[in-house]
Design a protein around this motif. Structure first.
Motif, PDB file in Angstrom:
ATOM      1  N   LYS A 105       9.807  -2.927 -37.397  1.00 39.87           N
ATOM      2  CA  LYS A 105       9.315  -3.982 -36.351  1.00 39.87           C
ATOM      3  C   LYS A 105      10.210  -3.987 -35.211  1.00 39.87           C
ATOM      4  O   LYS A 105       9.806  -4.092 -34.070  1.00 39.87           O
ATOM      5  CB  LYS A 105       8.756  -5.282 -37.048  1.00 39.87           C
ATOM      6  CG  LYS A 105       7.751  -5.992 -36.173  1.00 39.87           C
ATOM      7  CD  LYS A 105       6.985  -7.191 -37.034  1.00 39.87           C
ATOM      8  CE  LYS A 105       6.319  -8.035 -36.096  1.00 39.87           C
ATOM      9  NZ  LYS A 105       5.916  -9.204 -36.699  1.00 39.87           N
ATOM     10  N   ALA A 157       2.362   0.436 -31.789  1.00 41.57           N
ATOM     11  CA  ALA A 157       1.430  -0.264 -31.867  1.00 41.57           C
ATOM     12  C   ALA A 157       1.081  -0.501 -33.300  1.00 41.57           C
ATOM     13  O   ALA A 157       0.963  -1.514 -34.099  1.00 41.57           O
ATOM     14  CB  ALA A 157      -0.028   0.026 -31.344  1.00 41.57           C
ATOM     15  N   PHE A 184       3.435  -3.100 -35.370  1.00 47.28           N
ATOM     16  CA  PHE A 184       3.296  -4.348 -35.246  1.00 47.28           C
ATOM     17  C   PHE A 184       2.113  -4.850 -36.243  1.00 47.28           C
ATOM     18  O   PHE A 184       1.815  -6.119 -36.417  1.00 47.28           O
ATOM     19  CB  PHE A 184       2.803  -4.768 -33.753  1.00 47.28           C
ATOM     20  CG  PHE A 184       3.963  -4.385 -32.955  1.00 47.28           C
ATOM     21  CD1 PHE A 184       5.307  -5.380 -33.212  1.00 47.28           C
ATOM     22  CD2 PHE A 184       4.142  -3.913 -31.804  1.00 47.28           C
ATOM     23  CE1 PHE A 184       6.192  -5.113 -32.312  1.00 47.28           C
ATOM     24  CE2 PHE A 184       5.261  -3.655 -30.944  1.00 47.28           C
ATOM     25  CZ  PHE A 184       6.074  -4.546 -30.994  1.00 47.28           C
ATOM     26  N   ARG A 185       1.155  -3.897 -36.533  1.00 49.07           N
ATOM     27  CA  ARG A 185       0.039  -4.274 -37.414  1.00 49.07           C
ATOM     28  C   ARG A 185       0.566  -4.457 -38.721  1.00 49.07           C
ATOM     29  O   ARG A 185       0.037  -5.347 -39.426  1.00 49.07           O
ATOM     30  CB  ARG A 185      -1.047  -3.204 -37.251  1.00 49.07           C
ATOM     31  CG  ARG A 185      -1.916  -3.350 -35.772  1.00 49.07           C
ATOM     32  CD  ARG A 185      -2.782  -2.349 -35.704  1.00 49.07           C
ATOM     33  NE  ARG A 185      -3.395  -2.323 -34.419  1.00 49.07           N
ATOM     34  CZ  ARG A 185      -4.262  -3.335 -33.792  1.00 49.07           C
ATOM     35  NH1 ARG A 185      -4.843  -4.180 -34.562  1.00 49.07           N
ATOM     36  NH2 ARG A 185      -4.634  -3.154 -32.627  1.00 49.07           N
TER      37      ARG A 185
END
Ligand SMILES: Nc1ncnc2c1ncn2[C@@H]1O[C@H](COP(=O)(O)OP(=O)(O)O)[C@@H](O)[C@H]1O
Ligand SMILES: [Mg+2]
Lengths: 387, 253
Positions: A288, A381, A384-385
């Protein structure tokens, strides 16, 4: 690889997992210690056994004998050897060893006639006297000129007497010689050693002749001529270049040392695995965080270089510690591997140190490459999920 | 159609800063195709402050990530400041982000090993400038968000509201044109949330930044100049929403 302004970030990442970093560093240091120890042995073997272009020294030994205790030749051969064309000088040498096996602490006596060692063309003229004097050696029949390495290992001082194999001598000087062999022996008077050694054949018997040839190109021809001269005698000879002789007589050590090369490679593999493991773990912890850096505009390649720098830093620090320890142990230990009275110096050199650092840095970089490349490739992206 | 236009496009001179045309994002999952964003048209002029609302899974984060250049559209065009960012290479897009976008996360996402100061300094390391210039910019940004006295604190030593201030300082330190926030007040108490929203308004009005935030909270959305609603990857007309809310209007079958 990265601009200096990024270095604090790299340092702080390693510092975050202090325990892991220190453990990895220790592992790298130990492995590099072993690797460097192996390299110094390899270098010692190379220096003692690899022929150099300017070599002019032949060793005449009793045929089919490899141990100094078993090689006995009549001293009077010396006159016949000196008459052979191409021979500059022949020196009868008696060798007595306190331990004939492969060992790290062997005292080797070399008995040499007084006139061959002293004088303007004597062997001592190539040596540097660290303390004492050759004149002192010439005066006393039971005196010895001791090689630097041997003296340092046993703590010998000028004027001190010591005993090995029941032979007691007094140190008249400590010498430094460009020849690896000289560094680890005690030079004594030939007649003294012949008498003191007793069962070794007594007066008139020597272990070998050290022959100097006038032209390196003639080494082989002269060696053949010497062996031809004595073929019909009761004690036939076998003559070979000094370094080839060391390689042959010390074959056991040479083989073992060559085998340790594999241990060296194994150590590097261990370093690679250690650093790679540390990097993989720390990169996984920071998926992250790397996505955040990419969001800020860090390119994949920069993130990869930051990670690779961490590997390199671990490699260099661990390598420096391990190499430093290995070299000081080798330097202050004055080890010398000896077999059959021949020694292979285990020596520390700057080049080994520099290579140790370069190699450990290189291994650190390689260890970081794959995790670094993968970290830079991740889709931001989705990082981050997945939490 | 007219309401659509007045709602989504603001009349101003020149082209809008952000232009989304038939913007689509799809994911393939086995045989299924998920479409978080479906042919979305949206214009955002410079200096706008836009709040995105909508149920969970409606595509708000997806839209925000596309505009921030950390995700790529599957179809349509996304033109920001005259650049079609969907055509940029990965590293060119990274460079573009470092100049044009500041991103504020719900959970702050500060680098834990770095101090507040170093976190704010991070994006500046990508630009060639002297250490002194960097220092001045970090200083200014931290003063602006009101945490100049927290230079040497690590994220774990800060409250949520303070962490978010550091994150905002990090987002504005490079002076980007666009600032996006994905539920920037979602993890904060009422008071801190209000303070952060005040700060956002200030960024828009005093610094002329273009802001887009995602929020679940009507109170936060009220700070924005306008609010758009997403549902199943599409923008919902305000009129439709109003109609739905009105209890007396019967639903059509
Ligand atoms: N990487 C992905 N793979 C598959 N589906 C995804 C992925 N990212 C988002 N989605 C889906 O897209 C939809 C919209 O997600 P998101 O934009 O996060 O919604 P919101 O922010 O409005 O809650 C969700 O149904 C989500 O499951
Ligand atoms: Mg979301």
């Amino acid at each position: 690889m990265i601009a200096p302004k990024f270095m604090p970030v790299v340092f702080k990442q390693l510092w975050r997992h202090r325990v892991r970093s220190v453990l990895t560093l220790s592992g790298v240091a130990i492995a590099m210690f072993l690797f460097i120890a192996v390299q110094t042995l390899q270098e010692g073997v190379r220096r003692s056994t690899q022929a150099a272009a300017g070599d002019t020294t032949l060793v005449v030994y009793r045929e089919n004998r490899f141990c100094p205790a078993a090689s006995r030749l009549p001293q009077f051969y010396v006159d016949r050897i000196e008459k052979i064309p191409g021979v500059v000088s022949a020196v009868p040498v008696k060798i007595v060893v306190n331990n004939c096996r492969a060992s790290l602490d062997v005292v080797t006596f070399r008995g040499v006639p007084r006139e061959n060692l002293g004088g303007p063309n004597g062997w001592a003229s190539k040596w540097q006297l660290i303390s004492g004097s050759v004149a002192e050696w010439e005066k006393r029949s039971d005196s010895a000129l001791v090689g630097e390495t041997l003296a340092a290992r046993r703590g010998f001082q000028v004027g001190q007497s010591f005993d090995a194999s029941g032979i007691t001598v007094t140190v008249a000087g400590i010498i430094r010689s460009p020849e690896a062999q000289d560094q680890n022996v005690a030079y004594v008077h030939l007649d003294f050693l012949q008498q003191a050694a007793g069962k070794g054949g007594g007066l008139g018997s020597v272990t070998q002749f050290t022959v100097r040839v006038d032209d390196p190109a003639k080494m082989e021809a002269v060696a053949e001529a010497i062996d031809a001269e004595f073929r019909a005698e009761a004690d036939p000879t076998m003559t070979s270049p000094e370094k080839a002789f060391v390689a042959q007589a010390g074959a056991d050590i040479v083989e073992i040392v060559k085998f340790t090369q594999w241990l060296g490679w194994g150590c590097l593999a261990a370093v690679l695995a250690l650093v790679a493991n540390a990097i993989v773990l720390s990169v996984q912890d920071r998926i992250k965080e790397h996505a955040v850096l990419q969001t800020l505009g860090f390119r994949s390649s920069l993130i990869a270089r930051l990670i690779v720098s961490e590997g390199m830093l671990i490699g260099v620090l661990g390598g420096a510690i391990g190499t430093g320890i290995a070299l000081s142990v080798v330097h202050f230990g004055n080890f010398s591997l000896s077999q059959e009275g021949l020694s292979i110096g285990v020596s520390a050199s700057w080049s080994v140190l520099v290579w140790g650092l370069i190699i450990s840095a290189g291994v650190g970089i390689v260890a970081g490459l794959v995790p670094a490349w993968r970290a830079g490739r991740r889709e931001i992206a989705s990082c981050f999920r997945a939490v | 159609m007219t309401t659509n236009h007045t709602n989504h496009r603001t009349n101003s001179s020149g082209p809008p800063l952000i232009q989304c045309r038939r913007l689509t994002k799809t994911y393939k999952k086995g045989d299924n195709t998920i479409t978080p964003l479906q042919e979305l048209d949206l214009d955002v002029p410079t200096g706008d402050f836009l709040a995105l609302m909508g149920p969970s899974g409606s595509g708000k984060t997806t839209l925000l990530n596309l505009i921030a250049g950390i995700d790529r559209p599957s179809g349509g065009n996304l033109i920001i400041g005259g650049t079609d960012i969907s055509t940029l290479s990965r590293s060119k897009l990274a460079d573009w982000r470092s100049v044009n976008v500041g991103y504020v996360f719900q959970l702050y996402n500060l680098v834990p090993v770095l101090t507040a100061y170093e976190n704010v300094e991070l994006p500046l390391l990508l630009h060639s400038m002297s250490a002194k210039d960097r220092h001045e910019k970090v200083q200014t940004a931290m003063q602006l968000v009101g945490i100049a006295d927290r230079h040497d604190h690590y994220p774990r030593q800060l409250s949520g509201g303070q962490e978010q201030r550091v994150a905002i300082a990090r987002a504005i330190v490079t002076d980007p044109t666009i600032i996006v926030g994905d539920e920037p007040t979602g993890d904060l108490d009422q008071e801190s949330a209000q303070a952060i929203m005040d700060l956002m308004v200030q960024l828009c009005e005093d610094l002329g930044k273009t802001l887009i935030i995602v929020t679940h909270d009507a109170k936060s959305a009220a700070y924005a100049k306008r609010t758009l609603h997403l549902e199943k990857g599409r923008l919902i007309e305000a009129a439709v929403l109003a109609a739905r809310r009105a209890p007396l209007v019967p639903q059509e079958a």
